[in-house]
Design a protein around this motif. Structure first.
Motif, PDB file in Angstrom:
ATOM      1  N   LEU A 328       0.841  -1.195   0.000  1.00 46.03           N
ATOM      2  CA  LEU A 328       0.000   0.000   0.000  1.00 46.03           C
ATOM      3  C   LEU A 328       0.875   1.243   0.000  1.00 46.03           C
ATOM      4  N   PRO A 329       0.398   2.341  -0.574  1.00 40.95           N
ATOM      5  CA  PRO A 329       1.164   3.599  -0.523  1.00 40.95           C
ATOM      6  C   PRO A 329       1.490   3.994   0.907  1.00 40.95           C
ATOM      7  N   GLU A 330       2.596   4.709   1.086  1.00 37.95           N
ATOM      8  CA  GLU A 330       3.094   5.010   2.424  1.00 37.95           C
ATOM      9  C   GLU A 330       2.138   5.856   3.244  1.00 37.95           C
ATOM     10  N   VAL A 331       1.300   6.664   2.593  1.00 35.88           N
ATOM     11  CA  VAL A 331       0.355   7.469   3.358  1.00 35.88           C
ATOM     12  C   VAL A 331      -0.561   6.577   4.191  1.00 35.88           C
ATOM     13  N   LEU A 332      -0.755   5.331   3.737  1.00 35.09           N
ATOM     14  CA  LEU A 332      -1.532   4.355   4.506  1.00 35.09           C
ATOM     15  C   LEU A 332      -0.617   3.424   5.292  1.00 35.09           C
ATOM     16  N   SER A 333       0.325   2.770   4.608  1.00 36.44           N
ATOM     17  CA  SER A 333       1.121   1.720   5.247  1.00 36.44           C
ATOM     18  C   SER A 333       2.005   2.248   6.367  1.00 36.44           C
ATOM     19  N   ALA A 334       2.569   3.432   6.204  1.00 40.95           N
ATOM     20  CA  ALA A 334       3.490   3.958   7.207  1.00 40.95           C
ATOM     21  C   ALA A 334       2.883   5.069   8.045  1.00 40.95           C
ATOM     22  N   ASP A 335       1.614   5.440   7.764  1.00 36.95           N
ATOM     23  CA  ASP A 335       1.021   6.555   8.490  1.00 36.95           C
ATOM     24  C   ASP A 335      -0.350   6.190   9.048  1.00 36.95           C
ATOM     25  N   VAL A 336      -1.394   6.392   8.267  1.00 30.64           N
ATOM     26  CA  VAL A 336      -2.757   6.315   8.796  1.00 30.64           C
ATOM     27  C   VAL A 336      -3.116   4.918   9.299  1.00 30.64           C
ATOM     28  N   CYS A 337      -2.653   3.860   8.619  1.00 26.31           N
ATOM     29  CA  CYS A 337      -2.983   2.499   9.047  1.00 26.31           C
ATOM     30  C   CYS A 337      -2.006   1.968  10.092  1.00 26.31           C
ATOM     31  N   SER A 338      -0.902   2.633  10.293  1.00 28.14           N
ATOM     32  CA  SER A 338       0.101   2.166  11.236  1.00 28.14           C
ATOM     33  C   SER A 338      -0.314   2.533  12.658  1.00 28.14           C
ATOM     34  N   LEU A 339      -0.278   1.553  13.551  1.00 23.77           N
ATOM     35  CA  LEU A 339      -0.725   1.755  14.930  1.00 23.77           C
ATOM     36  C   LEU A 339       0.369   2.478  15.731  1.00 23.77           C
ATOM     37  N   ARG A 340       0.427   3.763  15.553  1.00 21.90           N
ATOM     38  CA  ARG A 340       1.442   4.564  16.222  1.00 21.90           C
ATOM     39  C   ARG A 340       1.072   4.841  17.675  1.00 21.90           C
ATOM     40  N   SER A 341       2.098   5.037  18.457  1.00 16.97           N
ATOM     41  CA  SER A 341       1.890   5.323  19.872  1.00 16.97           C
ATOM     42  C   SER A 341       1.249   6.694  20.068  1.00 16.97           C
ATOM     43  N   GLY A 342       0.213   6.735  20.926  1.00 19.73           N
ATOM     44  CA  GLY A 342      -0.389   7.995  21.322  1.00 19.73           C
ATOM     45  C   GLY A 342      -1.325   8.625  20.324  1.00 19.73           C
ATOM     46  N   GLU A 343      -1.653   7.930  19.223  1.00 10.71           N
ATOM     47  CA  GLU A 343      -2.536   8.494  18.204  1.00 10.71           C
ATOM     48  C   GLU A 343      -3.764   7.602  18.032  1.00 10.71           C
ATOM     49  N   ASP A 344      -4.906   8.219  17.798  1.00 10.70           N
ATOM     50  CA  ASP A 344      -6.137   7.461  17.563  1.00 10.70           C
ATOM     51  C   ASP A 344      -6.042   6.726  16.231  1.00 10.70           C
ATOM     52  N   ARG A 345      -6.358   5.462  16.261  1.00  9.22           N
ATOM     53  CA  ARG A 345      -6.269   4.655  15.045  1.00  9.22           C
ATOM     54  C   ARG A 345      -7.478   3.719  14.942  1.00  9.22           C
ATOM     55  N   ALA A 346      -7.866   3.452  13.701  1.00  8.63           N
ATOM     56  CA  ALA A 346      -8.924   2.478  13.423  1.00  8.63           C
ATOM     57  C   ALA A 346      -8.340   1.076  13.502  1.00  8.63           C
ATOM     58  N   ARG A 371      -5.785   3.612  20.941  1.00  8.07           N
ATOM     59  CA  ARG A 371      -4.669   4.547  21.086  1.00  8.07           C
ATOM     60  C   ARG A 371      -3.548   3.747  21.743  1.00  8.07           C
ATOM     61  N   ILE A 372      -2.540   3.382  20.935  1.00  8.67           N
ATOM     62  CA  ILE A 372      -1.477   2.498  21.406  1.00  8.67           C
ATOM     63  C   ILE A 372      -0.711   3.171  22.548  1.00  8.67           C
ATOM     64  N   HIS A 373      -0.594   2.429  23.650  1.00  8.20           N
ATOM     65  CA  HIS A 373       0.081   2.953  24.840  1.00  8.20           C
ATOM     66  C   HIS A 373       1.574   3.144  24.587  1.00  8.20           C
ATOM     67  N   GLU A 374       2.167   2.167  23.882  1.00  6.44           N
ATOM     68  CA  GLU A 374       3.607   2.240  23.639  1.00  6.44           C
ATOM     69  C   GLU A 374       3.977   1.283  22.510  1.00  6.44           C
ATOM     70  N   VAL A 375       4.948   1.710  21.688  1.00  7.51           N
ATOM     71  CA  VAL A 375       5.570   0.824  20.706  1.00  7.51           C
ATOM     72  C   VAL A 375       6.924   0.416  21.280  1.00  7.51           C
ATOM     73  N   ILE A 376       7.125  -0.881  21.475  1.00  9.22           N
ATOM     74  CA  ILE A 376       8.324  -1.385  22.152  1.00  9.22           C
ATOM     75  C   ILE A 376       9.096  -2.305  21.213  1.00  9.22           C
ATOM     76  N   ALA A 377      10.402  -2.144  21.190  1.00  9.19           N
ATOM     77  CA  ALA A 377      11.247  -3.067  20.433  1.00  9.19           C
ATOM     78  C   ALA A 377      11.303  -4.407  21.161  1.00  9.19           C
ATOM     79  N   TYR A 378      11.440  -5.491  20.407  1.00  6.60           N
ATOM     80  CA  TYR A 378      11.506  -6.826  21.009  1.00  6.60           C
ATOM     81  C   TYR A 378      12.559  -6.887  22.117  1.00  6.60           C
ATOM     82  N   GLU A 379      13.738  -6.355  21.812  1.00  7.40           N
ATOM     83  CA  GLU A 379      14.851  -6.450  22.761  1.00  7.40           C
ATOM     84  C   GLU A 379      14.540  -5.681  24.046  1.00  7.40           C
ATOM     85  N   ASP A 380      13.912  -4.515  23.903  1.00  6.79           N
ATOM     86  CA  ASP A 380      13.577  -3.703  25.066  1.00  6.79           C
ATOM     87  C   ASP A 380      12.545  -4.409  25.951  1.00  6.79           C
TER      88      ASP A 380
END
Length: 757
Positions: A328-346, A371-380
């Motif tokens: 998918l284009p990045e406006v969706l795959s890396a932005d609106v559809c991506s479950l980012r921390s602290g942002e409202d998402r569908a 609204r994702i509480h935190e994005v954590i790396a596997y190692e962390d």
């Protein structure tokens, strides 16, 4: 670079690769037909049918000729190929192959095109045609008129003796160099993109983009993209529709509000998109209430639009060390559809109820607002758990996972140790390190949550009598099991084919082997016995995961199959949310077209997945070859991964680079090939080479453009003799072996392979 979370054991197909077929044909002094190729690679039953399809594809690609009795490299005329009209003779079009480079430098055949009705073809036109050779010459039957070649070509600029520039294609399917009419600032030796101009039978090209040094790491993924025809540019219409979809407002009234939950996304540290997140809390029944939140891609990507057509065409995202080719284009795959921390998402929410034994006893699906509480790396995440400083919501995830893992252990899915190479690049795109990916409990936590959601999606749709795109991994075929049984017999081990074959059977077999060398050999054989997973609308179960119903639900940003499952859930659970008026298609459920023929789209995305896997693997091979190109002459510890009559393939243990050791380099003596035991044995010395054996081999060649490696024996044989495979081997009196000489010539059969116990 992020990769899709793999909830399925990786199984290499039993078929040889294109390069292995070409190596066999090149090294064989006998006529190499389908029968000889099948025998050389130990193919039986269904695999022979797959080989036939592979050889047909290779013929159509121009890698081999189209003869059935004996194939040759780069010669002959495929039965279906692209032709270019060079003249009109007595009203009939005369054509030549669009590309032609035979072994013997013979001129291209002239093909008289047979059309129905009055000819609409003219000089310069290109057609896809079926060809046949008749007593009076070649004939072609047009199937489809093609547009003038507008696709870009990838190649290296060469200058001939007269100072004229030529484009040498990187893709070996394109055999002719093309004259360059416009260098576009490119210089000799540079990797460039070019496009054909004109309508001649052999058009010149103009350079459209200079990519630079062909051996630079950034070029390796481009080579794979162009070789495999992976779409990597979105049209303006697709991008416009994606941007319009990204602006659609989220309706809070029609979504379950889950923003209060501390849902976390656990991903690779360098992930660009986050399409899944998880949460769990203990319940009063001694189990857990759990949640798997997945990006609601079906809300934004609706059937019938340009965006959906392009996603279907791509089938999946493709991951390379230096770039991602997204579905998918990045406006969706890396932005609106991506479950980012602290942002409202569908999100599409899968609610699970896990009992005290780790069994999922209930589930439901909703469209939600998260609204994702935190994005954590596997190692962390792993470090917080190990150091006892994890927050309560992380502790709950691990506690719930331990129950899921308990149920997984009871299910006893196939457990194979499959190390995965990871190429790390520095800030300049150069190789910094090639290492084996570390496997953490954090990976297993996410994986088991994803498996639980995938199972729930499949069973939920079954309960609703709704269409399902299953992820299918079939039980090994009888032919492969027979081959495995014969191979195990060479170790004195038995495999009864009268019992029910389960993943646990293989697990127990491997667990009982104390010798690590022998264990590696048998694990390799078990891996070869597995079928390749695919998508389909008819449930055949998932053998590797020991599951009766399984679908892919958790990565709709990256896989079209998951998007189809989401759409089916929208319909089954009445979760439709019409798009506002405009150019965005209204419905977010399954289209009638997909409902009527899920088999067709399942086949297409299965093929796209195989294309992506091959492109990713080849690119890693190119990086490894580039990494090793300055180390030609060095000696490495390797493990033999395949043995054939013409030589054996070996992999560098620490890096994973695969290379061929031709039988012609093994010395002056003749070697017998035991097909069942997968062993080459020297006639006079008794020296043997078997799958799984560890050897010290000298790197003889490393070609970064093709990713090919060649090895040779270290002086003195370089043998590190593993226990359990004694050498020399005693000769057999039974039939079935093949003797090959120094250059692969047939010889007298004296030693027939490994003695059965």
């Amino acid at each position: 670079m992020p990769r899709p979370k793999n909830t399925t054991p990786r199984h290499e197909p039993g078929l040889p690769t294109r390069q292995q077929v070409l190596d066999f044909i090149q090294n064989s002094t006998e006529p190499a037909g389908k029968r000889e190729i099948a025998r050389a690679f130990g193919l039986k039953g269904q695999e022979k049918i797959q080989l036939k399809a592979l050889l047909r594809d290779m013929a159509e690609e121009g890698l081999i000729d189209g003869k059935r009795t004996a194939f040759h490299r780069m010669g002959g005329l495929p039965k279906v190929t692209v032709l270019r009209i060079i003249m009109i003779e007595e009203g009939e079009p005369i054509a030549v192959p669009d590309t032609w480079t035979p072994d013997d430098a013979s001129p291209p055949p002239r093909i008289r095109l047979i059309e129905k009705g009055r000819s609409a073809l003219k000089k310069g036109d290109r057609v896809l045609a079926r060809t046949e050779e008749t007593p009076t010459g070649w004939r072609g039957y047009p199937m489809k008129k093609l547009t003038l070649r507008s696709e870009q070509l990838l190649g290296v600029v060469e200058i001939d003796g007269a100072g004229k520039p030529w484009l040498a294609p990187v893709d070996k399917r394109i055999r002719n160099s093309s004259p360059i009419s416009d260098l576009g600032g490119a210089e000799k030796g540079e990797l460039v993109l070019a496009e054909p101009i004109g309508r001649s039978a052999r058009p010149s090209v103009k350079v459209t983009e200079v990519l630079g040094e062909p051996l630079a790491p950034k070029a390796f993924s481009l080579i794979a993209i162009h070789k495999h025809g992976i779409p990597n540019h979105f049209t303006e219409e697709t991008i416009a529709e994606a941007e319009a979809a990204a602006k659609m407002p989220l309706s809070h009234e029609k979504r379950e509000d889950l923003r209060h939950l501390p849902i976390v996304a656990i991903d690779p540290s360098d992930a660009r998109d986050h399409d899944d997140a998880i949460w769990a809390t203990p319940n009063e029944q001694g189990g857990f209430d759990a949640l798997v939140a997945i990006a609601d891609v079906s809300f934004y990507v609706r059937p019938g639009g340009e965006l959906d057509r392009e996603a279907r065409r791509r089938g999946n995202s493709v991951y390379f060390p230096d770039r991602v080719v997204p579905m998918l284009p990045e406006v969706l795959s890396a932005d609106v559809c991506s479950l980012r921390s602290g942002e409202d998402r569908a999100a599409m929410a899968c609610h699970l109820k896990v009992d005290g034994e780790g069994k999922v006893v209930d589930w439901r699906f909703t469209r939600a607002l998260v609204r994702i509480h935190e994005v954590i790396a596997y190692e962390d995440a792993q470090t917080r758990i190990d150091e006892n400083r994890a927050e309560e919501h992380l502790q709950h995830l691990w506690a719930c996972w331990k129950l899921l893992a308990k149920a997984r252990e009871a299910r006893d899915p196939l457990e194979l140790e499959l190390p995965e190479r990871r190429v790390k690049l520095d800030e300049h795109g150069r190789i910094a390190e090639i290492a084996i990916r570390e496997r953490l409990d954090a990976h297993r936590v996410v994986e088991d949550f994803m498996i639980a959601a995938n199972v729930a999606a499949a069973k939920a749709l079954e309960a609703k009598v709704a269409p399902v795109v299953y992820r299918i991994h079939e039980t090994p075929s009888r032919e492969k099991l027979t081959t495995l049984k014969d191979y195990l017999a060479t170790f004195g081990r038995k495999l009864s084919l009268g019992q029910v074959i389960t993943p646990g059977l293989f697990n127990r077999m491997l667990k009982d082997i104390a010798d690590e060398s022998e264990k590696a050999l048998i694990m390799e054989a078990v891996l070869r016995s597995q079928t390749q997973a695919y998508y389909g609308p008819r449930n055949e179960g998932h053998f590797g995961l020991a599951l009766g119903s399984y679908a892919h639900f958790t990565s709709p940003i990256r896989r079209y199959a998951d998007l189809l499952v989401h759409r089916a859930l929208v319909d089954a659970y009445g979760l439709e949310q019409p798009a506002p008026k405009g150019d965005i298609p209204a419905t977010s459920g399954l289209s009638e077209r997909d409902r009527d023929d899920l088999g067709r789209v399942s086949d297409a995305i299965s093929q796209a997945e195989r294309r992506a896997m091959e492109a990713e693997r080849e690119t890693i091979d190119r990086y490894v070859a580039a990494w090793l190109s300055s180390r030609v002459g060095e000696v490495f510890d390797t493990r033999i991964t395949g043995v054939q009559k013409f030589g054996f393939f070996a992999t560098i243990i620490s890096l994973g680079g695969d290379g061929l050791v031709p039988v012609s380099t093994l010395g002056d003596e003749r070697f017998a090939y035991d097909e069942k035991a997968q062993v080459l044995e020297g006639e006079s010395s008794g020296t043997s080479y078997a799958v799984g054996q560890i050897l010290r081999l000298r790197l003889a060649e490393a070609n970064p453009l093709t990713g090919a490696l060649k090895f040779e024996l270290e002086e003195g044989g370089g043998r590190i003799e593993p226990r359990g495979r004694p050498t020399p081997m005693k000769p057999l009196k039974k039939k079935g072996g093949h003797m090959v000489g120094q250059r692969g010539r047939p010889g007298n059969i004296r030693h027939q392979g490994r003695k059965k116990k």
